[in-house]
Design an enzyme around this catalytic site. Structure first.
Site, PDB file in Angstrom:
ATOM      1  N   CYS A  82      42.800  37.085  30.981  1.00 29.25           N
ATOM      2  CA  CYS A  82      43.992  36.430  30.452  1.00 29.25           C
ATOM      3  C   CYS A  82      43.873  36.248  28.929  1.00 29.25           C
ATOM      4  O   CYS A  82      43.771  37.211  28.200  1.00 29.25           O
ATOM      5  CB  CYS A  82      44.254  35.112  31.183  1.00 29.25           C
ATOM      6  SG  CYS A  82      45.895  34.408  30.871  1.00 29.25           S
ATOM      7  N   HIS A 191      44.931  37.481  36.640  1.00 35.08           N
ATOM      8  CA  HIS A 191      43.900  36.528  37.041  1.00 35.08           C
ATOM      9  C   HIS A 191      43.218  37.024  38.315  1.00 35.08           C
ATOM     10  O   HIS A 191      43.713  36.769  39.418  1.00 35.08           O
ATOM     11  CB  HIS A 191      44.513  35.146  37.297  1.00 35.08           C
ATOM     12  CG  HIS A 191      44.949  34.446  36.063  1.00 35.08           C
ATOM     13  ND1 HIS A 191      44.106  33.633  35.327  1.00 35.08           N
ATOM     14  CD2 HIS A 191      46.136  34.432  35.415  1.00 35.08           C
ATOM     15  CE1 HIS A 191      44.755  33.152  34.289  1.00 35.08           C
ATOM     16  NE2 HIS A 191      45.990  33.618  34.318  1.00 35.08           N
ATOM     17  N   GLU A 193      40.676  35.898  39.763  1.00 36.22           N
ATOM     18  CA  GLU A 193      40.242  34.761  40.580  1.00 36.22           C
ATOM     19  C   GLU A 193      41.366  34.201  41.444  1.00 36.22           C
ATOM     20  O   GLU A 193      41.117  33.426  42.374  1.00 36.22           O
ATOM     21  CB  GLU A 193      39.664  33.657  39.679  1.00 36.22           C
ATOM     22  CG  GLU A 193      40.680  32.833  38.911  1.00 36.22           C
ATOM     23  CD  GLU A 193      41.221  33.471  37.654  1.00 36.22           C
ATOM     24  OE1 GLU A 193      41.946  32.784  36.911  1.00 36.22           O
ATOM     25  OE2 GLU A 193      40.918  34.662  37.413  1.00 36.22           O
TER      26      GLU A 193
END
Length: 213
Positions: A82, A191, A193
């Site tokens: 990001c 992202h 995650e």
């Protein structure tokens, strides 16, 4: 010595990044840290972040982490996420601020008034799931479909000065570089995650990556 250092410069909640890496770390130690010595000693470094670019640059310098980031990006497997991707470039339209200049190019804002193919208005920020279409082979894509969907939240995107830096593209509505790679550096706008199986696969590949393209 920590195996994987997640750089904490006060921008964003890093717990989800840490948890996802812990899930795939295969016994390796994952440490969230703002200590330059720990970052320097780590085998691999993750550079995440959320927030406005000017604030991120200011916090890096305030905490004395600029050189730690640049040294890590020059010497070991390095993953930007990001804002951690955007900071690698030379300049951002967000706040008209200089980035770290590790990669050539600029960070641009999505223009207002964008529409999809049916004429529907597209919102900024670009938020939600979208395809990440791989345009180069790379070890971090191992086991991931070439058009897998990842989760995004961003109003700005990177515009590399060298096309060969682009590792993947995403349409919103035009194609932008959603992943870039050079030598030991790999960075994504999405992202991982928060991207379920595809994201965990990418992080697992990073955990086992030796830093070679």
């Amino acid at each position: 010595m920590t195996d994987i250092a997640v750089i904490d410069y006060g921008m964003g909640n890093l717990r989800s990044v840490w948890q996802a890496l812990e899930h795939v770390a295969q016994g390796k130690q994952v440490t969230v840290t703002s200590d330059p010595d720990i970052i320097a000693a780590a085998e691999r470094v993750v550079f995440p972040g959320q927030g406005a670019m000017p604030d991120c640059v200011a916090e890096l310098d305030k905490r004395g982490l600029r050189h730690a980031v640049m040294d890590a990006a020059a010497s070991k497997p390095f993953l930007g996420i990001c804002i951690g991707q955007q900071l690698l470039f030379e300049h951002s339209e967000e706040g008209d601020v200089a980035g770290l200049g590790i990669l050539p190019g600029r960070v641009r804002r999505f223009p207002s008034g964008m529409t999809d193919a049916a004429g529907g208005k597209l919102k900024v920020p670009h938020m939600g799931w979208n395809q990440v279409v791989q345009v180069t082979d790379h070890p971090l894509w191992n086991g991931i479909a070439k058009d897998a969907r990842f989760y995004f939240v961003h109003s700005y995107y990177v515009d590399p000065a060298e096309p060969n830096l682009i590792a993947a593209q995403t349409d919103y509505p035009f194609s932008f570089a959603s992943a870039v790679a050079r030598d030991n550096i790999f960075a994504v706008q999405c992202h991982p995650e928060k991207s379920q199986q595809a994201g965990l696969a990418l992080l697992s590949n990073f955990v086992n990556w030796d830093g070679r393209p």
